[in-house]
Scaffold this motif. Structure first.
Motif, PDB file in Angstrom:
ATOM      1  N   LYS A   1       0.804  -1.316  -0.142  1.00  0.00           N
ATOM      2  CA  LYS A   1       0.021   0.057  -0.056  1.00  0.00           C
ATOM      3  C   LYS A   1       0.788   1.447   0.048  1.00  0.00           C
ATOM      4  O   LYS A   1       2.183   1.052   0.507  1.00  0.00           O
ATOM      5  CB  LYS A   1      -1.033  -0.028   1.300  1.00  0.00           C
ATOM      6  N   LEU A   2       0.427   2.280  -0.233  1.00  0.00           N
ATOM      7  CA  LEU A   2       0.993   3.597  -0.275  1.00  0.00           C
ATOM      8  C   LEU A   2       1.256   3.960   0.932  1.00  0.00           C
ATOM      9  O   LEU A   2       0.229   4.064   1.882  1.00  0.00           O
ATOM     10  CB  LEU A   2       0.322   4.801  -1.007  1.00  0.00           C
ATOM     11  N   PRO A   3       2.576   4.668   1.314  1.00  0.00           N
ATOM     12  CA  PRO A   3       2.749   5.127   2.610  1.00  0.00           C
ATOM     13  C   PRO A   3       1.825   6.449   2.626  1.00  0.00           C
ATOM     14  O   PRO A   3       1.695   7.126   1.546  1.00  0.00           O
ATOM     15  CB  PRO A   3       3.905   5.457   2.898  1.00  0.00           C
ATOM     16  N   GLY A   4       1.357   6.917   3.881  1.00  0.00           N
ATOM     17  CA  GLY A   4       0.604   8.260   4.157  1.00  0.00           C
ATOM     18  C   GLY A   4       1.438   9.414   3.750  1.00  0.00           C
ATOM     19  O   GLY A   4       2.725   9.070   3.961  1.00  0.00           O
ATOM     20  N   SER A   5       0.834  10.422   3.231  1.00  0.00           N
ATOM     21  CA  SER A   5       1.382  11.477   3.041  1.00  0.00           C
ATOM     22  C   SER A   5       2.260  12.335   4.299  1.00  0.00           C
ATOM     23  O   SER A   5       3.327  12.843   3.953  1.00  0.00           O
ATOM     24  CB  SER A   5       0.782  12.714   2.251  1.00  0.00           C
ATOM     25  N   ARG A   6       1.764  12.219   5.292  1.00  0.00           N
ATOM     26  CA  ARG A   6       2.315  12.434   6.681  1.00  0.00           C
ATOM     27  C   ARG A   6       3.541  11.657   7.047  1.00  0.00           C
ATOM     28  O   ARG A   6       4.547  12.149   7.235  1.00  0.00           O
ATOM     29  CB  ARG A   6       1.487  12.392   7.936  1.00  0.00           C
ATOM     30  N   ASP A   7       3.489  10.184   6.609  1.00  0.00           N
ATOM     31  CA  ASP A   7       4.727   9.544   6.681  1.00  0.00           C
ATOM     32  C   ASP A   7       5.977   9.690   5.842  1.00  0.00           C
ATOM     33  O   ASP A   7       6.917   9.842   6.258  1.00  0.00           O
ATOM     34  CB  ASP A   7       4.531   7.938   6.739  1.00  0.00           C
ATOM     35  N   VAL A   8       5.336  10.173   4.756  1.00  0.00           N
ATOM     36  CA  VAL A   8       6.382  10.590   3.822  1.00  0.00           C
ATOM     37  C   VAL A   8       6.941  11.994   3.952  1.00  0.00           C
ATOM     38  O   VAL A   8       8.293  12.027   4.044  1.00  0.00           O
ATOM     39  CB  VAL A   8       5.892  10.769   2.459  1.00  0.00           C
ATOM     40  N   ARG A   9       6.272  12.701   4.578  1.00  0.00           N
ATOM     41  CA  ARG A   9       6.969  13.915   5.038  1.00  0.00           C
ATOM     42  C   ARG A   9       7.989  13.905   6.336  1.00  0.00           C
ATOM     43  O   ARG A   9       8.862  14.528   6.294  1.00  0.00           O
ATOM     44  CB  ARG A   9       5.755  14.892   5.433  1.00  0.00           C
ATOM     45  N   ARG A  10       7.428  12.976   7.170  1.00  0.00           N
ATOM     46  CA  ARG A  10       8.412  12.577   8.275  1.00  0.00           C
ATOM     47  C   ARG A  10       9.534  12.170   8.077  1.00  0.00           C
ATOM     48  O   ARG A  10      10.827  12.573   8.371  1.00  0.00           O
ATOM     49  CB  ARG A  10       7.529  11.741   9.196  1.00  0.00           C
ATOM     50  N   GLN A  11       9.390  11.027   7.065  1.00  0.00           N
ATOM     51  CA  GLN A  11      10.721  10.357   6.256  1.00  0.00           C
ATOM     52  C   GLN A  11      11.554  11.379   5.925  1.00  0.00           C
ATOM     53  O   GLN A  11      12.917  11.348   5.963  1.00  0.00           O
ATOM     54  CB  GLN A  11      10.350   9.232   5.581  1.00  0.00           C
ATOM     55  N   ALA A  12      11.053  12.374   4.975  1.00  0.00           N
ATOM     56  CA  ALA A  12      11.749  13.289   4.320  1.00  0.00           C
ATOM     57  C   ALA A  12      12.613  14.221   5.277  1.00  0.00           C
ATOM     58  O   ALA A  12      13.719  14.397   5.063  1.00  0.00           O
ATOM     59  CB  ALA A  12      10.934  14.042   3.305  1.00  0.00           C
ATOM     60  N   ALA A  13      11.725  14.555   6.316  1.00  0.00           N
ATOM     61  CA  ALA A  13      12.604  15.318   7.397  1.00  0.00           C
ATOM     62  C   ALA A  13      13.708  14.700   8.005  1.00  0.00           C
ATOM     63  O   ALA A  13      14.784  15.337   8.399  1.00  0.00           O
ATOM     64  CB  ALA A  13      11.481  15.947   8.237  1.00  0.00           C
ATOM     65  N   LYS A  14      13.606  13.459   8.519  1.00  0.00           N
ATOM     66  CA  LYS A  14      14.389  12.599   9.017  1.00  0.00           C
ATOM     67  C   LYS A  14      15.728  12.348   7.962  1.00  0.00           C
ATOM     68  O   LYS A  14      16.899  12.697   8.381  1.00  0.00           O
ATOM     69  CB  LYS A  14      13.892  11.195   9.343  1.00  0.00           C
ATOM     70  N   VAL A  15      15.460  12.214   6.812  1.00  0.00           N
ATOM     71  CA  VAL A  15      16.472  12.149   5.880  1.00  0.00           C
ATOM     72  C   VAL A  15      17.446  13.257   5.823  1.00  0.00           C
ATOM     73  O   VAL A  15      18.733  13.421   5.706  1.00  0.00           O
ATOM     74  CB  VAL A  15      16.019  11.475   4.346  1.00  0.00           C
TER      75      VAL A  15
ATOM     76  N   GLU B   1      18.745  21.797   7.665  1.00  0.00           N
ATOM     77  CA  GLU B   1      18.046  22.012   8.670  1.00  0.00           C
ATOM     78  C   GLU B   1      16.456  22.010   8.212  1.00  0.00           C
ATOM     79  O   GLU B   1      16.173  22.587   6.979  1.00  0.00           O
ATOM     80  CB  GLU B   1      18.145  23.612   8.879  1.00  0.00           C
ATOM     81  N   VAL B   2      15.591  21.406   8.955  1.00  0.00           N
ATOM     82  CA  VAL B   2      14.139  21.575   8.759  1.00  0.00           C
ATOM     83  C   VAL B   2      13.419  22.048   9.907  1.00  0.00           C
ATOM     84  O   VAL B   2      13.442  21.418  10.858  1.00  0.00           O
ATOM     85  CB  VAL B   2      13.617  19.931   8.432  1.00  0.00           C
ATOM     86  N   ARG B   3      12.702  23.075   9.714  1.00  0.00           N
ATOM     87  CA  ARG B   3      12.187  23.709  10.977  1.00  0.00           C
ATOM     88  C   ARG B   3      10.829  23.141  11.227  1.00  0.00           C
ATOM     89  O   ARG B   3       9.960  22.762  10.093  1.00  0.00           O
ATOM     90  CB  ARG B   3      11.924  25.243  10.699  1.00  0.00           C
ATOM     91  N   ASN B   4      10.351  23.244  12.187  1.00  0.00           N
ATOM     92  CA  ASN B   4       8.826  22.740  12.626  1.00  0.00           C
ATOM     93  C   ASN B   4       7.787  23.331  11.858  1.00  0.00           C
ATOM     94  O   ASN B   4       6.872  22.808  11.626  1.00  0.00           O
ATOM     95  CB  ASN B   4       8.753  22.691  14.109  1.00  0.00           C
ATOM     96  N   ASP B   5       8.042  24.602  11.620  1.00  0.00           N
ATOM     97  CA  ASP B   5       6.810  25.425  10.686  1.00  0.00           C
ATOM     98  C   ASP B   5       6.966  25.234   9.156  1.00  0.00           C
ATOM     99  O   ASP B   5       6.110  25.880   8.610  1.00  0.00           O
ATOM    100  CB  ASP B   5       7.084  26.849  11.160  1.00  0.00           C
ATOM    101  N   GLU B   6       7.776  24.330   8.666  1.00  0.00           N
ATOM    102  CA  GLU B   6       7.772  24.034   7.452  1.00  0.00           C
ATOM    103  C   GLU B   6       7.033  22.791   6.746  1.00  0.00           C
ATOM    104  O   GLU B   6       6.538  22.053   7.720  1.00  0.00           O
ATOM    105  CB  GLU B   6       9.303  23.764   6.908  1.00  0.00           C
ATOM    106  N   TRP B   7       6.699  22.528   5.648  1.00  0.00           N
ATOM    107  CA  TRP B   7       5.911  21.636   5.252  1.00  0.00           C
ATOM    108  C   TRP B   7       6.474  20.197   5.502  1.00  0.00           C
ATOM    109  O   TRP B   7       5.821  19.398   5.980  1.00  0.00           O
ATOM    110  CB  TRP B   7       6.052  21.606   3.721  1.00  0.00           C
ATOM    111  N   LEU B   8       7.853  20.147   5.748  1.00  0.00           N
ATOM    112  CA  LEU B   8       8.529  18.920   6.318  1.00  0.00           C
ATOM    113  C   LEU B   8       8.600  18.721   7.593  1.00  0.00           C
ATOM    114  O   LEU B   8       8.786  17.460   8.038  1.00  0.00           O
ATOM    115  CB  LEU B   8       9.947  18.889   5.504  1.00  0.00           C
ATOM    116  N   GLY B   9       8.372  19.645   8.340  1.00  0.00           N
ATOM    117  CA  GLY B   9       8.408  19.771   9.707  1.00  0.00           C
ATOM    118  C   GLY B   9       7.232  19.191  10.260  1.00  0.00           C
ATOM    119  O   GLY B   9       6.665  19.850  11.405  1.00  0.00           O
ATOM    120  N   VAL B  10       6.636  18.123  10.001  1.00  0.00           N
ATOM    121  CA  VAL B  10       5.519  17.590  10.608  1.00  0.00           C
ATOM    122  C   VAL B  10       5.599  17.068  12.344  1.00  0.00           C
ATOM    123  O   VAL B  10       6.984  16.638  12.335  1.00  0.00           O
ATOM    124  CB  VAL B  10       4.655  16.596   9.878  1.00  0.00           C
TER     125      VAL B  10
END
Length: 199
Positions: free
Chosen positions: A169-183, A190-199
């Motif tokens: 199944k497709l990963p949820g968009s929130r999971d994708v954003r979290r993983q992108a921020a982690k990577v 730097e990924v700030r919490n107020d950015e798209w990737l900063g979920v």
């Protein structure tokens, strides 16, 4: 088209694609894209070739007809076949829809891999808001100044494809954003919490 479940599902997907394309066009007009588009004049030859095709057209039909055509970017050239998913599940309503897709080649190449990977799923395809979220995540990754070779985009496309294969199944968009921020953070970006990737 027959009036059965399959025909109605296709009509619904086509309408979603048209709505998504309209939304993308509006977003592009606002100019908030992080990956600079390929210049319109650089796509004129492709546009001429697309005008001879019958639309709507599937990704497979496009790849067969114009897959060899090169799109020149400041970072190198891409064949259309590298940017358009070779699948029946992806349908383009017009030449403009194809041009819009290939104008952002880094995002298009990543999404091609994901869309093709969904072909093994029962509910194949990346549609609507989920697709928009994936694309925005890739655009945000492209916009990180330190990412000059799109390595993080490739890592994220790999991660999504692996999840599709593992979990079917497709990963949820929130999971994708979290993983992108982690990577990004693991690679010193730097990924700030107020950015798209900063979920």
């Amino acid at each position: 088209m027959p009036d059965d479940k399959s025909g109605r599902d296709k009509q619904a997907r086509d309408e979603e694609n048209r709505q998504r394309m309209r939304a993308m066009l509006e977003e592009l007009e606002r100019g908030d894209e992080t990956e600079p588009p390929v210049e319109e004049r650089d796509l004129d030859d492709l546009g001429d070739e697309l005008e001879t095709m019958e639309f709507p057209a599937t990704g497979i039909e496009l790849v067969e007809a114009v897959g060899y055509h090169e799109v020149e970017t400041p970072e190198g050239s891409y064949d259309v076949a590298e940017l358009v998913p070779s699948t029946e599940a992806e349908t383009f309503d017009s030449p403009e829809a194809v041009r819009m897709r290939v104008q952002r080649p880094t995002v298009a190449a990543a999404m091609k891999r994901i869309v093709e990977a969904t072909g093994t799923l029962d509910d194949a395809g990346v549609w609507g808001s989920q697709r928009e979220a994936y694309e925005r995540t890739f655009r945000e990754l492209k916009g990180i100044d330190a990412v000059d070779d799109d390595e993080v985009i490739g890592v994220m496309a790999d991660w999504i494809v692996e999840r599709i294969e593992e979990k079917e199944k497709l990963p949820g968009s929130r999971d994708v954003r979290r993983q992108a921020a982690k990577v990004c953070r693991e690679n010193g970006y730097e990924v700030r919490n107020d950015e798209w990737l900063g979920v």
